[in-house]
Motif scaffolding. Structure first.
Motif, PDB file in Angstrom:
ATOM      1  N   THR A 152      26.867 -64.636 -23.387  1.00 42.13           N
ATOM      2  CA  THR A 152      26.200 -65.056 -22.516  1.00 42.13           C
ATOM      3  C   THR A 152      26.740 -65.297 -21.178  1.00 42.13           C
ATOM      4  O   THR A 152      26.585 -65.109 -19.899  1.00 42.13           O
ATOM      5  N   GLU A 153      28.143 -66.168 -21.631  1.00 40.36           N
ATOM      6  CA  GLU A 153      29.097 -66.574 -20.377  1.00 40.36           C
ATOM      7  C   GLU A 153      29.669 -65.343 -19.963  1.00 40.36           C
ATOM      8  O   GLU A 153      29.825 -65.143 -18.648  1.00 40.36           O
ATOM      9  N   GLN A 154      30.032 -64.373 -20.671  1.00 39.44           N
ATOM     10  CA  GLN A 154      30.911 -63.291 -19.973  1.00 39.44           C
ATOM     11  C   GLN A 154      29.530 -62.523 -19.214  1.00 39.44           C
ATOM     12  O   GLN A 154      30.217 -62.004 -17.918  1.00 39.44           O
ATOM     13  N   LEU A 155      28.557 -62.329 -19.560  1.00 37.23           N
ATOM     14  CA  LEU A 155      27.573 -61.669 -18.670  1.00 37.23           C
ATOM     15  C   LEU A 155      27.260 -62.491 -17.190  1.00 37.23           C
ATOM     16  O   LEU A 155      26.641 -61.687 -16.352  1.00 37.23           O
ATOM     17  N   ALA A 156      27.495 -63.580 -17.292  1.00 37.49           N
ATOM     18  CA  ALA A 156      27.168 -64.093 -16.077  1.00 37.49           C
ATOM     19  C   ALA A 156      28.503 -64.185 -15.102  1.00 37.49           C
ATOM     20  O   ALA A 156      28.622 -64.473 -13.964  1.00 37.49           O
ATOM     21  N   ASP A 157      29.287 -63.137 -15.300  1.00 36.70           N
ATOM     22  CA  ASP A 157      30.532 -62.805 -14.582  1.00 36.70           C
ATOM     23  C   ASP A 157      30.517 -61.242 -14.060  1.00 36.70           C
ATOM     24  O   ASP A 157      31.387 -60.799 -13.442  1.00 36.70           O
ATOM     25  N   SER A 161      31.075 -53.867  -7.391  1.00 36.53           N
ATOM     26  CA  SER A 161      32.323 -53.375  -7.377  1.00 36.53           C
ATOM     27  C   SER A 161      33.072 -52.930  -6.181  1.00 36.53           C
ATOM     28  O   SER A 161      34.073 -52.204  -5.996  1.00 36.53           O
ATOM     29  N   GLY A 162      32.491 -53.609  -4.867  1.00 36.76           N
ATOM     30  CA  GLY A 162      33.084 -53.240  -3.435  1.00 36.76           C
ATOM     31  C   GLY A 162      33.987 -54.138  -3.009  1.00 36.76           C
ATOM     32  O   GLY A 162      34.753 -53.911  -2.159  1.00 36.76           O
ATOM     33  N   PHE A 163      34.121 -55.317  -3.802  1.00 33.18           N
ATOM     34  CA  PHE A 163      35.310 -56.079  -3.219  1.00 33.18           C
ATOM     35  C   PHE A 163      35.927 -57.218  -4.459  1.00 33.18           C
ATOM     36  O   PHE A 163      35.175 -57.920  -5.101  1.00 33.18           O
ATOM     37  N   TRP A 164      37.151 -56.607  -4.747  1.00 31.83           N
ATOM     38  CA  TRP A 164      37.777 -57.475  -6.140  1.00 31.83           C
ATOM     39  C   TRP A 164      39.285 -57.304  -5.930  1.00 31.83           C
ATOM     40  O   TRP A 164      39.739 -56.443  -5.289  1.00 31.83           O
ATOM     41  N   ALA A 165      39.841 -58.048  -6.600  1.00 30.55           N
ATOM     42  CA  ALA A 165      41.461 -58.145  -6.725  1.00 30.55           C
ATOM     43  C   ALA A 165      41.949 -58.144  -8.214  1.00 30.55           C
ATOM     44  O   ALA A 165      41.363 -58.708  -9.101  1.00 30.55           O
ATOM     45  N   SER A 166      43.007 -57.937  -8.325  1.00 32.54           N
ATOM     46  CA  SER A 166      43.932 -57.826  -9.536  1.00 32.54           C
ATOM     47  C   SER A 166      45.165 -57.693  -9.639  1.00 32.54           C
ATOM     48  O   SER A 166      45.936 -57.699  -8.307  1.00 32.54           O
ATOM     49  N   ARG A 167      46.118 -57.510 -10.602  1.00 33.06           N
ATOM     50  CA  ARG A 167      47.568 -57.369 -10.759  1.00 33.06           C
ATOM     51  C   ARG A 167      47.997 -56.207 -11.170  1.00 33.06           C
ATOM     52  O   ARG A 167      47.208 -55.767 -12.421  1.00 33.06           O
ATOM     53  N   LYS A 168      48.820 -55.270 -10.941  1.00 34.82           N
ATOM     54  CA  LYS A 168      49.438 -54.519 -11.744  1.00 34.82           C
ATOM     55  C   LYS A 168      49.994 -54.771 -12.986  1.00 34.82           C
ATOM     56  O   LYS A 168      50.514 -55.711 -12.948  1.00 34.82           O
ATOM     57  N   GLY A 169      49.980 -53.750 -13.935  1.00 38.05           N
ATOM     58  CA  GLY A 169      50.702 -54.061 -15.249  1.00 38.05           C
ATOM     59  C   GLY A 169      49.881 -54.904 -16.069  1.00 38.05           C
ATOM     60  O   GLY A 169      50.308 -55.208 -17.233  1.00 38.05           O
ATOM     61  N   ILE A 170      48.773 -55.098 -16.015  1.00 41.00           N
ATOM     62  CA  ILE A 170      48.141 -56.121 -16.838  1.00 41.00           C
ATOM     63  C   ILE A 170      47.046 -55.304 -17.658  1.00 41.00           C
ATOM     64  O   ILE A 170      46.173 -55.937 -18.590  1.00 41.00           O
ATOM     65  N   LEU A 202      33.210 -50.186 -14.378  1.00 47.10           N
ATOM     66  CA  LEU A 202      34.255 -51.328 -13.974  1.00 47.10           C
ATOM     67  C   LEU A 202      33.831 -52.636 -14.537  1.00 47.10           C
ATOM     68  O   LEU A 202      34.857 -53.416 -15.090  1.00 47.10           O
ATOM     69  N   ASN A 203      32.929 -52.985 -14.639  1.00 49.65           N
ATOM     70  CA  ASN A 203      32.416 -54.318 -15.064  1.00 49.65           C
ATOM     71  C   ASN A 203      32.887 -54.319 -16.481  1.00 49.65           C
ATOM     72  O   ASN A 203      33.142 -55.305 -17.096  1.00 49.65           O
ATOM     73  N   TYR A 204      32.352 -53.250 -17.451  1.00 47.65           N
ATOM     74  CA  TYR A 204      32.631 -53.283 -18.833  1.00 47.65           C
ATOM     75  C   TYR A 204      33.914 -53.327 -19.054  1.00 47.65           C
ATOM     76  O   TYR A 204      34.485 -54.134 -19.806  1.00 47.65           O
TER      77      TYR A 204
END
Length: 287
Positions: A152-157, A161-170, A202-204
């Motif tokens: 349930t905690e994960q599904l609350a996140d 998919s139009g605006f998001w950020a992350s890091r290369k190499g993870i 993407l969410n999965y």
């Protein structure tokens, strides 16, 4: 370390892409921006944005082509409505160490790449109220909760998919392919009823891969709207405010841009550096 912004675009979304890039450059003339071509029809757009907005084309087109072929191998032909939308996943293997991905039906109201500073604490960032307004709609089917695929905690996140950020190499290409194959064997997990393509996948991928996630609207004092279908935002000096708080960006996800509450605002950013075309010019451009 290099940081910057990715977009996915082609000639078909030229007008939206120019509006977005005009807004980005207004607040941040220096940030690195790369365009991932949606398909081969992008030269008209590239001629404009590479010269006017100092945008670079994703440097490894061979990687993009290989990635597109891999998506076609993994997913059945009728699985994804627009398979090339999955090209945005190539950002994890591009030239930027820290990156923000932005859809072209967005305009921004701040030096937007400064949000990447939070990547010192998290592996993935988003900034929207999908989890609150839509729940699992356009992401997962009820089966995902019923069978405890995620907590349930994960599904609350879940996020847009139009605006998001992350890091290369993870995440490695091998791990990503493993998860994509898992998705392809479980169509029943996903909600594609409204024609979305990349958002459920993407969410999965994110929920499976990254434990350190942050939705910026859940931070104290940051619960600020961003959806173009919300008509209550107030405009001042071509910037939108939610009550007295400045929006980070506005996203017309799933809602008409032309003729909507913020159509004139979009036009302002689209024609920021040029005259608004007359009806006669519009007719000539259509020929």
């Amino acid at each position: 370390m290099t940081r910057g912004i990715y977009i996915v675009a082609n000639d078909r979304v030229l007008e939206n892409a120019v509006a977005l890039l005009n807004s980005i450059r207004l607040y941040d003339p220096e940030v690195l921006i790369y365009m991932i071509p949606f398909n081969e029809e992008y030269q008209q757009l590239a001629d404009i944005i590479c010269n006017v907005h100092n945008v670079k084309i994703f440097p490894d087109l061979n990687l993009l082509n290989q990635f597109t072929q891999k998506i076609a191998e993994i997913f059945p032909p009728d699985f994804l409505a627009l398979p090339n939308k999955m090209r945005k996943l190539a950002v994890w293997f591009g030239p930027l160490d820290e990156f923000l991905y932005i859809d072209t039906d967005i305009i921004v109201f701040e030096k937007i790449a400064e949000n990447l500073n939070l990547l010192s604490q998290f592996d993935f960032l988003c900034c929207d109220f999908h989890y609150k307004s839509e729940g699992l709609r356009n992401v997962f089917s009820p089966l995902v909760a019923e069978e405890n695929i995620f907590t349930t905690e994960q599904l609350a996140d879940v996020f847009n998919s139009g605006f998001w950020a992350s890091r290369k190499g993870i995440i490695s290409m091998e791990k990503m392919e493993e998860i994509l194959r898992e998705c392809a064997t479980h169509r029943e997990y996903f909600d594609f009823t409204s024609g979305v393509t990349d958002q459920p996948i993407l969410n999965y991928l994110v929920l499976k891969s990254f434990a350190r996630r942050c939705n910026l609207v859940k931070l104290p004092g940051q619960d600020i709207g961003s959806w173009g279908g919300s008509s209550h935002f107030q405009e001042k000096d071509y910037i939108l405010y939610d009550s007295d708080r400045r929006l980070k960006y506005l996203h017309w996800a799933g809602t008409p841009l032309k003729g909507g509450a913020y159509w004139k605002l979009w036009q302002h950013y689209r024609y920021l550096h040029e005259g608004k075309p007359t009806l006669w010019k519009k007719l000539l451009l259509r020929r």
